[in-house]
Design an enzyme around this catalytic site. Structure first.
Site, PDB file in Angstrom:
ATOM      1  N   HIS A 121       0.856  -1.181   0.000  1.00 18.03           N
ATOM      2  CA  HIS A 121       0.000   0.000   0.000  1.00 18.03           C
ATOM      3  C   HIS A 121       0.895   1.235   0.000  1.00 18.03           C
ATOM      4  O   HIS A 121       2.022   1.206   0.488  1.00 18.03           O
ATOM      5  CB  HIS A 121      -0.865  -0.048   1.271  1.00 18.03           C
ATOM      6  CG  HIS A 121      -1.934   0.992   1.347  1.00 18.03           C
ATOM      7  ND1 HIS A 121      -1.680   2.298   1.725  1.00 18.03           N
ATOM      8  CD2 HIS A 121      -3.278   0.908   1.151  1.00 18.03           C
ATOM      9  CE1 HIS A 121      -2.816   2.973   1.746  1.00 18.03           C
ATOM     10  NE2 HIS A 121      -3.795   2.164   1.390  1.00 18.03           N
ATOM     11  N   ASP A 198       2.915  -4.228   8.116  1.00 17.28           N
ATOM     12  CA  ASP A 198       1.658  -3.514   7.889  1.00 17.28           C
ATOM     13  C   ASP A 198       0.534  -4.508   8.128  1.00 17.28           C
ATOM     14  O   ASP A 198       0.296  -5.401   7.315  1.00 17.28           O
ATOM     15  CB  ASP A 198       1.631  -2.965   6.460  1.00 17.28           C
ATOM     16  CG  ASP A 198       0.295  -2.315   6.089  1.00 17.28           C
ATOM     17  OD1 ASP A 198      -0.666  -2.405   6.881  1.00 17.28           O
ATOM     18  OD2 ASP A 198       0.212  -1.727   4.991  1.00 17.28           O
ATOM     19  N   GLN A 201      -4.694  -5.094   6.974  1.00 13.33           N
ATOM     20  CA  GLN A 201      -5.646  -6.064   6.424  1.00 13.33           C
ATOM     21  C   GLN A 201      -5.605  -7.408   7.135  1.00 13.33           C
ATOM     22  O   GLN A 201      -6.333  -8.330   6.750  1.00 13.33           O
ATOM     23  CB  GLN A 201      -5.379  -6.266   4.927  1.00 13.33           C
ATOM     24  CG  GLN A 201      -5.555  -5.022   4.081  1.00 13.33           C
ATOM     25  CD  GLN A 201      -6.991  -4.541   4.019  1.00 13.33           C
ATOM     26  OE1 GLN A 201      -7.925  -5.294   4.278  1.00 13.33           O
ATOM     27  NE2 GLN A 201      -7.186  -3.275   3.684  1.00 13.33           N
ATOM     28  N   LYS A 224     -10.891  -0.529  10.252  1.00 15.05           N
ATOM     29  CA  LYS A 224     -11.086  -1.733   9.440  1.00 15.05           C
ATOM     30  C   LYS A 224     -11.489  -2.938  10.287  1.00 15.05           C
ATOM     31  O   LYS A 224     -11.748  -4.020   9.756  1.00 15.05           O
ATOM     32  CB  LYS A 224      -9.811  -2.053   8.659  1.00 15.05           C
ATOM     33  CG  LYS A 224      -9.404  -0.987   7.639  1.00 15.05           C
ATOM     34  CD  LYS A 224      -8.136  -1.396   6.910  1.00 15.05           C
ATOM     35  CE  LYS A 224      -7.570  -0.256   6.084  1.00 15.05           C
ATOM     36  NZ  LYS A 224      -8.422   0.111   4.943  1.00 15.05           N
ATOM     37  N   CYS A 364      -4.780   2.473  -3.730  1.00 20.28           N
ATOM     38  CA  CYS A 364      -3.544   2.974  -3.107  1.00 20.28           C
ATOM     39  C   CYS A 364      -2.396   1.987  -3.293  1.00 20.28           C
ATOM     40  O   CYS A 364      -1.611   1.728  -2.378  1.00 20.28           O
ATOM     41  CB  CYS A 364      -3.759   3.268  -1.620  1.00 20.28           C
ATOM     42  SG  CYS A 364      -4.878   4.633  -1.301  1.00 20.28           S
TER      43      CYS A 364
END
Length: 409
Positions: A121, A198, A201, A224, A364
């Site tokens: 991302h 990261d 997700q 999220k 993104c």
């Protein structure tokens, strides 16, 4: 708890969009919020709205307890050793920028390497681009396999003795790929590099144990994972955070302020300048309670089932290109796709007329789009409140979209 009981906890799902029942398939962008989170926010603002850490009055004490209590919930959620390792931020972007600007600037110089991948991302690309420019370090990219996965052999070839930072997403927001973070971290540490993850997700969808992964930093967002917008988390190993300088200065994060010199509070507060994100943290704590009541293992299994079902159904549509691995065991609960001769924005517009919300664009992830040889894609992403019926409606909507544009042209 069955799926219908879960759906009833999300008030926004009980509505029509363009005359059709809402089918929300955009949780990778932001999840919907259950009543437990909405009520926690409402209770804070109605009953004990106050600043934290500063006052000794009753409201201030209750707000502080709620804020710091949420920090402990996060610690348990990702199995960190100490709440000193849990820093509240505005989201994944701020967390990754903090690592890049603080740790990166202090520990990188000319000749050093930063390793990321083509699937990242923008929030895990641009901060490292900026640090590389300012320090003279080299930014290197891990190649991807044909299906978008990362090969550990490629990791071993790309990460060298000059590598100081490896920063990889645990789950791709486009390909749905689940990366072998624990193995990548081991390779990074064998080369004396730190591992940045990261988790935007992954944290909403699966159990994360930072000690087992042995990552040095982990970043994720609340919005999220059923929590409010504007709240996120940076986890960092204590021994690293203690050596890092804050990147935001002002009230709350200070110990002593003189005319020309100041000192900082201890961890984690030295990284939380200004009035913190109190309501957001309390909402995040409520979201964690909610997710753990249902069970992260159950959520992950449900999403794998939906991904498998979606891959099977969508693959039957002629002219459909699906990106990422076709093996549902290798991907998380999202499917990114394109339809021949139909722009993804047009796909999303037609689906919206049917009450179906999907994402369209570059997500993104423009370097990944270039690697895929696509200017944009459409994406359907699933969460604990989605059903196979939602996917059936998506497939029917895609068939209608194909028929509509076939007739137009």
């Amino acid at each position: 708890m069955n799926i219908q009981d879960i759906r009833q906890m999300f008030p926004i799902l009980n509505q029509e969009v363009n005359g059709n029942p809402l089918v929300y398939l955009d949780s990778a962008a932001t999840s919907q919020k259950p009543v437990q989170v909405i009520e926690a926010l409402d209770q804070y603002y109605r009953e004990y709205n106050s600043n934290v850490h500063r006052g000794v009055h009753t409201l201030g004490t209750k707000a502080t307890d709620g804020y710091e209590g949420a920090r402990e919930k996060v610690r348990k959620f990702i199995h960190a050793k100490s709440t000193e390792e849990i820093i509240f931020t505005r989201g994944t972007t701020t967390a990754l920028n903090t690592v890049a600007m603080s740790y990166g600037h202090a520990n990188l110089s000319e000749g050093d390497e930063i390793v990321i991948s083509y699937m990242e991302h923008h929030s895990n690309i641009i901060p490292w681009q900026q640090v590389a420019k300012h320090t003279g370090a080299t930014l290197k990219y891990l190649p991807l396999q044909e299906d978008g996965t990362i090969s550990l052999d490629d990791v071993r070839q790309t990460v060298t003795a000059n590598t100081k930072i490896v920063s990889i997403m645990q789950v791709s927001n486009v390909l749905g790929v689940m990366n072998p973070i624990k193995d990548i971290a081991k390779i990074a540490h064998e080369n004396d590099a730190v591992m940045v993850v990261d988790g935007a997700q992954s944290a909403p969808h699966m159990k994360i144990d930072v000690q087992d992964l042995d990552c040095d930093f982990l970043a994720f967002s609340g919005h999220k994972m059923c929590a409010p917008t504007g709240i996120g988390v940076l986890y960092g190993k204590k021994e690293l955070l203690e050596k890092m300088e804050p990147v935001e200065f002002g009230g709350e994060m200070i110990d002593f302020v003189g005319l020309y010199e100041s000192t900082w509070k201890e961890l984690p507060w030295k990284f939380e300048g200004g009035t913190p994100i109190i309501a957001g943290a309390i909402g995040l704590g409520a979201a964690i309670d909610f997710l753990e009541e249902i069970g992260l293992d159950q959520i992950e299994a449900h999403e794998h089932k939906l991904a498998k079902y979606a891959l099977e159904k969508m693959s039957t549509i002629e002219g459909m290109t699906i990106y990422g691995p076709m093996d549902p065991e290798k991907r998380a609960g999202l499917v990114t796709f394109n339809m021949d001769d139909v722009h993804p924005h047009d796909v999303a517009t037609v689906l919206d007329a049917e009450g179906i919300a999907v994402r369209a664009g570059h997500h993104c992830a423009q370097p990944l789009m270039k690697w895929l040889k696509a200017s944009a894609t459409a994406r359907a992403s699933f969460y604990l409140y989605n059903t196979e019926e939602d996917i059936d409606k998506l497939v029917n909507g895609l068939v209608k979209t194909k028929e509509y544009f076939s007739n137009v042209f």
